[in-house]
Design a protein around this motif. Sequence first.
Motif, PDB file in Angstrom:
ATOM      1  N   MET A   1       0.849  -1.186   0.000  1.00  0.00           N
ATOM      2  CA  MET A   1       0.000   0.000   0.000  1.00  0.00           C
ATOM      3  C   MET A   1       0.890   1.243   0.000  1.00  0.00           C
ATOM      4  O   MET A   1       1.911   1.275   0.696  1.00  0.00           O
ATOM      5  N   MET A   2       0.505   2.224  -0.784  1.00  0.00           N
ATOM      6  CA  MET A   2       1.300   3.453  -0.863  1.00  0.00           C
ATOM      7  C   MET A   2       1.230   4.207   0.459  1.00  0.00           C
ATOM      8  O   MET A   2       0.190   4.274   1.096  1.00  0.00           O
ATOM      9  N   SER A   3       2.353   4.737   0.834  1.00  0.00           N
ATOM     10  CA  SER A   3       2.469   5.558   2.033  1.00  0.00           C
ATOM     11  C   SER A   3       3.602   6.542   1.799  1.00  0.00           C
ATOM     12  O   SER A   3       4.353   6.419   0.826  1.00  0.00           O
ATOM     13  N   GLU A   4       3.720   7.495   2.683  1.00  0.00           N
ATOM     14  CA  GLU A   4       4.820   8.452   2.554  1.00  0.00           C
ATOM     15  C   GLU A   4       6.165   7.743   2.678  1.00  0.00           C
ATOM     16  O   GLU A   4       7.123   8.070   1.990  1.00  0.00           O
ATOM     17  N   GLU A   5       6.231   6.743   3.572  1.00  0.00           N
ATOM     18  CA  GLU A   5       7.473   5.997   3.770  1.00  0.00           C
ATOM     19  C   GLU A   5       7.850   5.221   2.508  1.00  0.00           C
ATOM     20  O   GLU A   5       9.008   5.238   2.086  1.00  0.00           O
ATOM     21  N   LEU A   6       6.872   4.536   1.892  1.00  0.00           N
ATOM     22  CA  LEU A   6       7.157   3.779   0.670  1.00  0.00           C
ATOM     23  C   LEU A   6       7.561   4.708  -0.470  1.00  0.00           C
ATOM     24  O   LEU A   6       8.504   4.422  -1.199  1.00  0.00           O
ATOM     25  N   THR A   7       6.873   5.829  -0.608  1.00  0.00           N
ATOM     26  CA  THR A   7       7.227   6.808  -1.637  1.00  0.00           C
ATOM     27  C   THR A   7       8.662   7.292  -1.439  1.00  0.00           C
ATOM     28  O   THR A   7       9.425   7.398  -2.402  1.00  0.00           O
ATOM     29  N   ALA A   8       9.028   7.572  -0.198  1.00  0.00           N
ATOM     30  CA  ALA A   8      10.396   8.030   0.090  1.00  0.00           C
ATOM     31  C   ALA A   8      11.416   6.937  -0.231  1.00  0.00           C
ATOM     32  O   ALA A   8      12.476   7.218  -0.798  1.00  0.00           O
ATOM     33  N   ARG A   9      11.113   5.673   0.113  1.00  0.00           N
ATOM     34  CA  ARG A   9      12.024   4.558  -0.196  1.00  0.00           C
ATOM     35  C   ARG A   9      12.202   4.387  -1.699  1.00  0.00           C
ATOM     36  O   ARG A   9      13.314   4.157  -2.178  1.00  0.00           O
TER      37      ARG A   9
END
Length: 177
Positions: A47-55
């Motif tokens: 699921m997309m999240s700010e953490e995944l986007t940053a990674r």
Amino acid sequence: MIFLRVMKTMKMKNWIATVCFGVLSSQSAFACTPPLMESAYFGSTEMMSEELTARIREDVRKNHYTVIEYRVGSSYFPLVKKGDTVYLNGKPLAKKEDSFWYLGHGFYQFNHEVFFMDEHIGAYPTDGTVIAYEEDRSATKKPDTWPANSMWCSISVHANKLEASNGLRFEKLVYDN
């Protein structure tokens, strides 16, 4: 006597279950659900999240990858070029020796065949032209015939379309939420 108590308890549980089911399935219980944005950039769907986007952005920057398509529908970073390989949703799609062209809006040519996000459409015209475009189909206004006292949620949807000079035509509805 004990049998009657058990029956009364069972009837009460069935009544409670029936009332709860009725409330949950009524129009007032439904709400507009938020979009389920996801990415398979690292090979498995997350699921997309700010953490995944940053990674993902850090991985792209660090390794000098090329993001071919940022988003198609609710899928983020679906097409990425890593080194000599193009990945579709985290899985290898095309290598350097393959014939691959991204046509836009989720369409691509792979070894003289046209695909939409891993769905085969037809043959690529050898000496023709191909146009890929998007057409908005969102329902943002509540229809006049919509029942009273019913919740209305706008649906963000568009059609990704492809037209080729060899007569090939394809349309795919893409839901953004």
